[in-house]
Design a protein around this motif. Structure first.
Motif, PDB file in Angstrom:
ATOM      1  N   THR A 137      56.184  33.877  19.983  1.00  0.00           N
ATOM      2  CA  THR A 137      56.652  34.149  18.617  1.00  0.00           C
ATOM      3  C   THR A 137      58.152  34.398  18.539  1.00  0.00           C
ATOM      4  OG1 THR A 137      56.074  36.503  18.870  1.00  0.00           O
ATOM      5  CG2 THR A 137      54.422  35.062  17.853  1.00  0.00           C
ATOM      6  N   PRO A 139      61.707  33.332  18.037  1.00  0.00           N
ATOM      7  CA  PRO A 139      62.225  32.125  17.377  1.00  0.00           C
ATOM      8  C   PRO A 139      62.872  31.129  18.338  1.00  0.00           C
ATOM      9  CG  PRO A 139      62.812  34.084  16.112  1.00  0.00           C
ATOM     10  CD  PRO A 139      62.205  34.569  17.408  1.00  0.00           C
ATOM     11  N   GLU A 142      61.010  27.847  20.219  1.00  0.00           N
ATOM     12  CA  GLU A 142      60.931  26.479  19.688  1.00  0.00           C
ATOM     13  C   GLU A 142      61.930  25.561  20.389  1.00  0.00           C
ATOM     14  OE1 GLU A 142      58.926  24.812  17.540  1.00  0.00           O
ATOM     15  OE2 GLU A 142      57.655  26.593  17.682  1.00  0.00           O
ATOM     16  N   GLN A 143      63.051  26.131  20.868  1.00  0.00           N
ATOM     17  CA  GLN A 143      64.051  25.326  21.577  1.00  0.00           C
ATOM     18  C   GLN A 143      63.520  24.791  22.901  1.00  0.00           C
ATOM     19  OE1 GLN A 143      67.696  27.559  22.180  1.00  0.00           O
ATOM     20  NE2 GLN A 143      67.420  28.693  20.265  1.00  0.00           N
ATOM     21  N   LYS A 145      60.008  24.683  23.711  1.00  0.00           N
ATOM     22  CA  LYS A 145      58.564  24.495  23.633  1.00  0.00           C
ATOM     23  C   LYS A 145      58.126  23.383  24.594  1.00  0.00           C
ATOM     24  CE  LYS A 145      54.822  23.846  20.304  1.00  0.00           C
ATOM     25  NZ  LYS A 145      54.491  23.631  18.872  1.00  0.00           N
ATOM     26  N   VAL A 327      49.090  26.148  22.757  1.00  0.00           N
ATOM     27  CA  VAL A 327      50.362  25.560  22.356  1.00  0.00           C
ATOM     28  C   VAL A 327      50.533  24.150  22.907  1.00  0.00           C
ATOM     29  CG1 VAL A 327      52.879  25.785  22.583  1.00  0.00           C
ATOM     30  CG2 VAL A 327      51.481  27.798  22.128  1.00  0.00           C
TER      31      VAL A 327
END
Length: 371
Positions: A137, A139, A142-143, A145, A327
């Motif tokens: 979680t 942020p 996401e860079q 993932k 994920v």
């Protein structure tokens, strides 16, 4: 290997528990800076660290994950690297898992992958189930993932260096759950003037362990703690609580068991004129291995000449790596730490140093097969 062993011994001497792993993270960061990774993410999900090694050509992003935290359990094994922190110890082998990922970092610094990226994640708070969720979680995740994720865990009771595998569920999902009951206190000479949760508590203790028998697959409810009022002999209790651990091999079975506990608790509480509330801690998702990754791990073990075993049933314990399987395609496998090795979380457990090289080589083979 001597450098990695010494690092493992240092980490073992100074364990830190969940979400407090600042010095452990600092030591790992100091180890990696000379390796010149292409990207470093600090304080990921709290105290977590991620190191990215980029390949020559574009391709998939491959994640390897280990854990930073130790346990609030005293290290009882006498050695030259025994824990120096009273009441805390690396008694699950996370110090060894970190050393393995550090060894993989050394290899990547010398030989970048042909394509894609390799991400080495040092995750906080595995033991409480909070760390994976905190990382996912964040942020910044996401860079980085991943397209594929791998992890290993050492397993006492299995021959040294043996690879333990499963398709599908590898380890159970679980959660800690507490039922809080609220009635009304009264003088113990006039209990009829109050609402005492004692009868409801006794009924729940008798009835709740029967609920998993209704599940289609494996499910288990283990009562761990009960409390009624306080030690005040002039008072009839007005509050009570019951805590338990729920676990299952299938996430749907686990979710259904939670709902059944809630439903049963509400019915019993209503009949006793009590208010009821539920709270949850240490929530672990089911660890599910992607079947398409099985052959990659199997081939890596065979190339290294390692013994392989297919476990017929999932492990009953939980690992928060399970969240990564929600994920991206993920695979968690076991690495035998010896048939006579003390069990995980025992005071005399100590990660076998000879497993470091085996773990590094397994992960390195997976890099070569995937990137």
């Amino acid at each position: 290997m001597n450098h990695l062993i010494q690092l493992r011994h240092t980490l073992h001497q100074f364990p830190e528990t969940a979400l407090e792993e600042t010095q452990t993270a600092r030591r790992i960061l100091e180890f990696f800076r000379p390796l010149a990774p292409d990207q470093i993410l600090e304080n990921l999900g709290g105290t977590g660290l991620a190191f990215v090694f980029q390949g020559v050509k574009p391709g998939k992003r491959l994640l390897f994950r280990c854990e930073l935290d130790g346990l609030p359990i005293a290290d009882l094994k006498k050695s030259d690297h025994q824990s120096q922190i009273p009441g805390k110890g690396h008694l699950c082998g996370h110090d060894g898992h970190m050393a393995i990922l550090c060894g993989l970092g050394v290899k990547l610094s010398q030989n970048r992958p042909e394509s894609g990226e390799v991400l080495l994640l040092f995750q906080p708070a595995e033991e409480t189930g909070d760390g994976a969720r905190a990382v996912l979680t964040d942020p910044r995740f996401e860079q980085i993932k991943p397209d594929i994720a791998f992890a290993l865990h050492n397993l006492p009771g299995y021959p040294l260096h043996q690879i333990v595998m499963r398709k599908g569920t590898f380890a159970a999902g679980s959660t800690g759950m507490t039922i809080s009951l609220t009635g009304k206190t009264s003088h113990s000479a006039h209990p009829e003037a109050g609402i005492n949760p004692a009868n409801a508590l006794a009924t729940l203790i008798q009835e709740l362990p029967k609920l998993p028998l209704e599940a289609n697959g494996f499910a288990l409810l283990t009562l761990i703690h009960a409390k009624l009022g306080s030690l005040a002999f002039g008072t009839s209790a007005g509050k009570g609580s019951l805590s338990m651990t729920l676990r299952a091999f299938d996430q749907e079975d686990l979710d259904n068991l939670i709902e059944k506990v809630k439903e049963k608790s509400r019915v019993i509480s209503k009949s006793e004129r009590l208010e009821v509330e539920f709270s949850f801690v240490e929530q672990f998702a089911v660890s599910v291995n992607d079947p398409d990754l099985y052959s990659l791990v199997e081939n890596a073990a065979k190339k290294l000449g390692l013994s392989l075993i297919e476990k017929p049933e999932p492990f009953r314990w939980s690992e928060d790596f399970g969240l990564f399987s929600q994920v991206c395609p993920s695979f968690l496998f076991g690495l035998g730490s010896g048939e006579s090795c003390p069990q995980l979380h025992e005071g005399t457990y100590d990660f076998p140093d000879e497993l470091i090289e085996t773990g590094v080589e397994m992960f390195w083979e997976l890099v070569k097969e995937t990137c």
